[in-house]
Design an enzyme around this catalytic site. Structure first.
Site, PDB file in Angstrom:
ATOM      1  CG  ASP A  66      -4.950  35.887  -2.086  1.00 30.56           C
ATOM      2  OD1 ASP A  66      -5.558  35.419  -1.093  1.00 30.56           O
ATOM      3  OD2 ASP A  66      -3.736  36.145  -2.069  1.00 30.56           O
ATOM      4  CE1 TYR A  68      -7.674  27.990   0.747  1.00 25.02           C
ATOM      5  CE2 TYR A  68      -8.354  26.813  -1.234  1.00 25.02           C
ATOM      6  CZ  TYR A  68      -8.635  27.305   0.034  1.00 25.02           C
ATOM      7  OH  TYR A  68      -9.874  27.099   0.576  1.00 25.02           O
ATOM      8  CG  PHE A  79     -13.773  29.681  -0.272  1.00 19.97           C
ATOM      9  CD1 PHE A  79     -13.188  29.978   0.951  1.00 19.97           C
ATOM     10  CD2 PHE A  79     -14.513  30.670  -0.904  1.00 19.97           C
ATOM     11  CE1 PHE A  79     -13.342  31.229   1.543  1.00 19.97           C
ATOM     12  CE2 PHE A  79     -14.679  31.927  -0.327  1.00 19.97           C
ATOM     13  CZ  PHE A  79     -14.088  32.198   0.899  1.00 19.97           C
ATOM     14  CG  HIS A 189     -13.256  35.048   5.486  1.00 17.81           C
ATOM     15  ND1 HIS A 189     -12.560  33.884   5.709  1.00 17.81           N
ATOM     16  CD2 HIS A 189     -13.059  35.367   4.178  1.00 17.81           C
ATOM     17  CE1 HIS A 189     -11.960  33.514   4.593  1.00 17.81           C
ATOM     18  NE2 HIS A 189     -12.248  34.390   3.648  1.00 17.81           N
TER      19      HIS A 189
END
Length: 225
Positions: A66, A68, A79, A189
């Site tokens: 999701d 920031y 990202f 991740h």
């Protein structure tokens, strides 16, 4: 909700925009805004990924969880952060892997990945909005249904795409992808909590470019200036 997408996406997703779950998302966001809840990214940037990389131009898909949740960070690309904002730890780890994989230096003061989107990298978050300072707060309002539909459309209508699935959440999205048609790259991740458990050393960036070149497509210039 102001849905701004490029023409190809508008056609591919026109039915989704009319479904009850999507209308419910719109209603939920309106209610929260009316109660003065701060939501990121700003409304004009919620569909930035779909406006920056049109449906028929997608070559690579990078799936985030999701947006920031800090002020000024999110701008609708997974990202990525807006220019002038310090790159968060996960993005710094992505940069480190690019450096190790490709042998090139990445910046520490620029986290804007728009240049990737311009080259055909769909920077897709599974959930497209979030409340300020509340990570994953909009995970249950229906966005997953929408982004599942996005992945299915790409899987069914396009060929020889590269999907980068980082972390368990992204890997779960892989159930919608035909590995006979597309290249699926999986790793841990890039967050500081997991990057050393399989993200570092994955070489996804060179593997992606090798695959694209093998299929007659231009490689991605991963270098952020």
């Amino acid at each position: 909700m102001d849905v701004q997408t490029a023409k190809g996406w508008k056609k591919a997703l026109s039915e989704e925009f009319q479904k009850d779950y999507f209308l419910n998302i719109t209603a939920q966001l309106k209610i929260e805004k009316q109660s003065h809840t701060t939501i990121y990214p700003p409304g004009s940037k919620i569909f930035n990924a779909f406006d920056s990389t049109d449906f028929n131009e997608v070559k690579v898909v990078i799936i985030g969880q999701d947006p920031y949740h800090g002020a000024g960070q999110a701008h609708g690309l997974s990202f990525s952060v807006q220019k002038g904002i310090k790159p968060p730890p996960s993005l710094i780890n992505i940069y480190k892997e690019i450096e190790n994989d490709l042998g090139t230096k990445m910046p520490r003061d620029n986290g804007d990945l728009t240049s990737w989107a311009d080259q055909g990298v769909l920077l897709l978050n599974a959930t497209l909005t979030v409340r300020a300072n509340q990570p994953n707060s909009h995970a249950g309002i229906g966005w997953n249904l929408f982004t599942d539909a996005v992945i299915r459309q790409l899987n069914d209508s396009r060929n020889q795409l590269v999907f980068m699935l980082w972390g368990n959440f992204a890997k779960e999205k892989g159930i919608h992808i035909d590995i006979k048609k597309h290249l699926v790259l999986k790793a841990a991740h890039p967050s500081p909590f997991a990057a050393d458990k399989g993200f570092f050393g994955c070489k996804h960036f060179s593997k992606t470019n090798q695959y694209l070149v093998q299929h007659g497509l231009d490689p991605i210039d991963w270098i952020i200036k």
